[in-house]
Design a protein around this motif. Structure first.
Motif, short mmCIF file in Angstrom:
data_model
loop_
_atom_site.label_atom_id
_atom_site.label_comp_id
_atom_site.label_asym_id
_atom_site.label_seq_id
_atom_site.Cartn_x
_atom_site.Cartn_y
_atom_site.Cartn_z
N GLY A 1 0.81 -1.22 0.00
CA GLY A 1 0.00 0.00 0.00
C GLY A 1 0.84 1.26 0.00
N ARG B 1 4.08 17.97 4.40
CA ARG B 1 2.60 17.97 4.31
C ARG B 1 2.10 17.01 3.24
NH1 ARG B 1 -1.04 21.57 5.82
NH2 ARG B 1 0.54 23.12 6.36
N ARG C 1 -5.32 7.35 8.84
CA ARG C 1 -5.87 6.67 7.67
C ARG C 1 -4.78 6.49 6.65
NH1 ARG C 1 -10.07 11.20 8.65
NH2 ARG C 1 -11.13 10.19 10.38
N SER C 2 -4.91 5.45 5.88
CA SER C 2 -3.91 5.29 4.81
C SER C 2 -4.60 5.39 3.46
CB SER C 2 -3.17 3.97 4.97
OG SER C 2 -4.06 2.89 4.90
N LEU C 3 -5.69 6.15 3.40
CA LEU C 3 -6.45 6.28 2.15
C LEU C 3 -5.83 7.34 1.25
CD1 LEU C 3 -9.98 6.23 3.78
CD2 LEU C 3 -8.76 4.32 2.70
N ARG C 4 -5.85 7.04 -0.04
CA ARG C 4 -5.35 8.00 -1.02
C ARG C 4 -6.44 8.98 -1.42
NH1 ARG C 4 0.34 7.03 -1.68
NH2 ARG C 4 0.45 5.23 -0.31
N LYS C 5 -7.68 8.58 -1.18
CA LYS C 5 -8.82 9.41 -1.56
C LYS C 5 -9.86 9.30 -0.47
CE LYS C 5 -9.44 9.45 -6.52
NZ LYS C 5 -10.09 8.72 -7.62
N ASP C 6 -10.31 10.42 0.04
CA ASP C 6 -11.29 10.40 1.11
C ASP C 6 -11.93 11.78 1.19
OD1 ASP C 6 -12.79 9.92 3.36
OD2 ASP C 6 -11.10 10.09 4.75
N ASN C 7 -13.13 11.91 0.65
CA ASN C 7 -13.81 13.20 0.67
C ASN C 7 -15.00 13.16 1.62
OD1 ASN C 7 -12.15 14.72 -0.95
ND2 ASN C 7 -13.23 14.23 -2.84
N THR C 8 -14.70 12.95 2.88
CA THR C 8 -15.76 12.90 3.88
C THR C 8 -15.58 14.04 4.88
OG1 THR C 8 -14.43 11.29 5.10
CG2 THR C 8 -16.17 10.41 3.71
N GLY C 9 -15.93 15.23 4.43
CA GLY C 9 -15.86 16.38 5.32
C GLY C 9 -14.52 17.09 5.29
N TYR C 10 -14.33 18.00 6.24
CA TYR C 10 -13.11 18.81 6.27
C TYR C 10 -11.89 17.93 6.50
CZ TYR C 10 -16.83 22.21 7.24
OH TYR C 10 -17.99 22.94 7.20
N ASP C 11 -10.82 18.25 5.80
CA ASP C 11 -9.59 17.47 5.93
C ASP C 11 -8.78 18.02 7.11
OD1 ASP C 11 -7.36 15.92 5.63
OD2 ASP C 11 -7.27 16.16 3.46
N LEU C 12 -9.09 17.51 8.29
CA LEU C 12 -8.58 18.09 9.53
C LEU C 12 -7.07 17.97 9.70
CD1 LEU C 12 -11.42 16.80 11.87
CD2 LEU C 12 -11.16 19.12 10.99
N HIS D 1 -4.72 18.74 7.90
CA HIS D 1 -3.95 19.90 7.46
C HIS D 1 -3.93 21.02 8.49
CE1 HIS D 1 -2.81 18.47 3.55
NE2 HIS D 1 -4.03 18.02 3.35
N SER E 1 -13.20 4.67 3.23
CA SER E 1 -14.00 5.89 3.15
C SER E 1 -15.28 5.62 2.38
CB SER E 1 -13.21 7.01 2.46
OG SER E 1 -14.08 8.08 2.14
N SER F 1 -16.98 7.95 0.99
CA SER F 1 -17.07 8.86 -0.15
C SER F 1 -15.65 9.22 -0.57
CB SER F 1 -17.87 10.12 0.19
OG SER F 1 -18.15 10.82 -1.01
N ILE G 1 -19.80 14.74 0.39
CA ILE G 1 -20.90 14.41 1.31
C ILE G 1 -22.20 15.09 0.88
CG2 ILE G 1 -21.69 14.60 3.69
CD1 ILE G 1 -19.42 12.56 3.28
N ILE H 1 -22.71 18.60 4.33
CA ILE H 1 -21.66 17.98 5.14
C ILE H 1 -22.15 17.78 6.57
CG2 ILE H 1 -19.32 18.03 6.03
CD1 ILE H 1 -18.40 19.56 3.64
#
Lengths: 470, 470
Positions: A106, A163, A183-194, A196, B424, B426, B431, B469
């Motif tokens: 991975g 970063r 998380r080790s996900l390359r793609k994850d669009n579930t809300g704010y990307d905390l 960062h 994930s 999504s 969302i 969201i």
């Protein structure tokens, strides 16, 4: 409550061996390597787990105790050293040094904050992978600190800043709660990307206790050329040609002035001039590839061939083997150190848009020479990232201290020019305490207020690394 | 104050031609292309500048008016369509379509939010550069929406998500203030990196009005192979081999099941089976290089040679020219559309850690077949990103509506398995309104509370894209 009562309570939480109160035990945590900052602290806490960090921060929050997180103590802006007032407790992450998971398939690795960068590089290597972050302090800096300061280094061009290497984080929040964002996900669009929020926040919004990081294929072929050029505009054109042809295989592109190479020849062991005649400027260009199939040497020659044809290159030496690649880098890596032998040096860690580098260098060099006649600018660094270490050595016959007394005034001149080019006054090293006052001058009131709102929201009592950044 | 008074005041701010109140004028902004959401709005506002957006938002804030920002209206989760209550004003960014600056030497471009993705790609092309973001809706989606939803697409493997392509942003904050964070710096460690707050926030924290984006060298050589394999585990191993050898030159790695290819052969024009015999699974692998020097075909052959030797590949066809590369992609790009012709399809846009894909597919396929005997899973997508479009076509003889009525229940089963793999729910699409309730089930209370804190801090009145969201 008295300090000794707090120490007793912390001892209950993490054991007496990990609550350092004796002056000799605390000493290594109170100075940084350049001796620019010397602090005081009632105690140094050395938790061994995320749960212990959480317990410490919860207690500190309840008792309004200020906390300074510290990794390998290699920061350059005073962020990790407690204030001289002796009010701030040092939280050292060094005992949290486990590699939690290696995932070669991975291309990911999960480590605790206290893992030393070099150890992390070696763990990746053992798994047949590359962890690309690379910088001078890698033998002692810790990954938690690298993430908290968004460290740069020499591989940003191809792999990005720290970063860009972070997939997920585990963070103890200012109230002691643990946010598990590992998380080790390359793609994850579930809300704010905390994540960062915490990367590059210098420990002011939470304590990073672990991270999942990206790994990369190991390069199997490495080529380098040491190129002589007339001026930075030629270097910029060479960069364009190299990037067009090599794309992501261009893994290094470092600019150096003749005077910097001369300093190395004079003061750095095992150094010889890579080119026969002197040239006003140099570029160290590196190409790497994971495939044995590619003729990377052909690519390097094609790039320099096009550049020679356009007349932007005066001369070039190719590394004939890995040793020669290292010899070229030896000069580049020595360039900061050798300045010490030439007297006082006033430093700036700045960036401008890549295409503005030639104009920036023209203006900034003229300005400092005007300000201190006879001073010797040694601007060098990561041209491909727009990041120049704009260091200026004292005039040959000047008094060192009298020259160094001009530090702030010269900074102001150079930073003014940086801002004219929409640049940054801290490209790599962060703000910490050193550039806190500067920040208010270079950021818009709206941006500062946004930062303060974020700080107040996450850390309403202002207990985590107070007085850093904001 | 009445709606017509507000409309009049907005007319004073941006001109009557840009305040749409007639039903026919508003209609295109109130439905999305799948007809899943149909909303109502008192008016659609079409500002032409950042100053006009600022004036609108300031007025809306003062008058407690809710605002739904809308780009190209191609979102898949209902984020951009106003609620059916008719309380929300649509703010369309489409008129803000200027390319502000192209900087080929600095590999950067600055555009306004309403620039259509394809236009942006063409502008980059004209400057001899590549803007790599590429997705089905590129002919109509707008870059502001792409950034607000952190769009994915087919080039994430090599170039990252939209988030990774952003250097700087200009944002109108919920109070109407303009944050000018338009920077083209590659390195800048001066405080919190605020742009990441707005990227992927789906317009809930501010209105993105412009962005500075990364450009890349244009690939000059393109190779592709269509590979037949026994199972996803073989595909994962092939990915490892390919990534090790090709590194960043591996620009595509898409997994497809036999049934998906059969659907294409049946329903998609100009399609032929790329391989002689059928195989249970396929991978479309693409390699690209900016250099004419490299023998990219040799690299592709070396990768497949190693894979054949290991026995992970059954057969492979190489594209002999650009047309054949496009023919291969034609199958991959058609895979979503052809499912329509096979009756109802229940969809999931999910990701798991890359190494978990085979185990996830095993479990998820067994679970849905158990839930609806005879259903036909067509999981396909970006294996290299861990992102699978886990679509499930109805059994051949089933009633379509009765099958689609099982949507939520099947989602719950699949998402449960996704979460077991720390995945994930999504990966690409966000969302919006569609997955808002789901979010509370899959995120920890701590993470949800952090998000709510951020939302309350930046938009205390909750006027920007409310109910999305959070």
């Amino acid at each position: 409550m008295s300090e000794s009562m707090h120490a007793g309570n912390f001892t209950d939480l993490i054991g007496s061996a990990n609550v350092l109160t004796a002056p000799a035990d605390k000493a290594p945590y109170l100075v940084e390597w350049r001796d620019l900052y010397q602090g005081q602290t009632p105690m140094v806490l050395r938790p061994g787990s995320t749960a212990e960090v959480s317990a410490i921060i919860r207690y500190a929050n309840q008792n309004n105790l200020k906390i300074v997180p510290q990794g390998g103590n290699t920061g350059l802006v005073g962020g990790q050293i407690p204030q001289e007032t002796g009010q701030e407790i040092v939280l050292s992450l060094g005992r949290m040094n486990k590699v939690r998971q290696v995932d070669p398939e991975g291309f990911a690795i999960t480590v605790e904050a206290g893992v030393v960068l070099e150890t992390l590089q070696n763990e990746a290597e053992k798994a047949g992978r590359l962890f690309p972050l690379s910088l001078g302090a890698q033998g002692s800096c810790q990954i938690g600190g690298n993430i908290s300061t968004n460290a740069g280094g020499t591989s940003v061009l191809a792999y990005g800043n720290t970063r860009d290497l972070v997939l997920g984080l585990e963070v103890v929040l200012p109230n002691g709660e643990i946010w598990n964002g590992l998380r080790s996900l390359r793609k994850d669009n579930t809300g704010y990307d905390l994540k960062h929020l915490f990367i590059g926040a210098e420990g002011t919004l939470g304590i990073i206790t672990a991270a999942t990081l990206k790994l990369f294929p190991k390069p199997k072929k490495l080529e380098a050329a040491f190129v002589g050029l007339a001026d930075p505009a030629s270097a910029l054109r060479l960069f364009s040609i190299a990037r067009e042809q090599a794309g992501p295989l261009l893994t290094g592109f470092e600019l150096m002035p003749r005077i910097g190479v001369e300093f190395c020849l004079r003061h750095l062991e095992h150094t010889r001039d890579p080119l026969e005649a002197p040239h006003p400027w140099y570029v160290l260009m590196e190409i790497s590839s994971g495939s044995e199939v590619f003729e990377t040497r052909d690519l390097l020659e094609a790039i320099l061939g096009e550049a020679l044809e356009e007349g932007v290159v005066e001369d070039a030496a190719f590394a004939q083997n890995l040793q020669q690649v290292q010899d070229f880098w030896h000069i580049r890596h020595g360039m900061s150190e050798v300045q010490k032998a030439e007297g006082g040096s006033i430093k700036h860690d700045v960036s401008v848009p890549v295409a503005s580098i030639p104009a920036f260098l023209d203006k900034a060099m003229a300005a400092v020479e005007d300000f201190v006649p006879g001073c010797r600018p040694v601007p060098f660094g990561h041209l491909g990232d727009g990041n120049i270490h704009f260091n200026v050595s004292q005039p040959l016959d000047a008094d060192k201290q009298a020259y160094l007394d001009k530090w702030d005034a010269m900074n102001e001149i150079v930073h003014g020019i940086v801002l004219d080019f929409s640049g940054s006054i801290s490209a790599e090293h962060g703000i910490g305490r050193l550039k806190k006052d500067l920040l208010t001058k270079v950021k818009s009131p709206i941006e500062l207020e946004l930062m303060r709102q974020i700080k107040r929201t996450l850390d309403p009592k202002g207990l985590l690394n107070p007085g850093r950044i904001l």
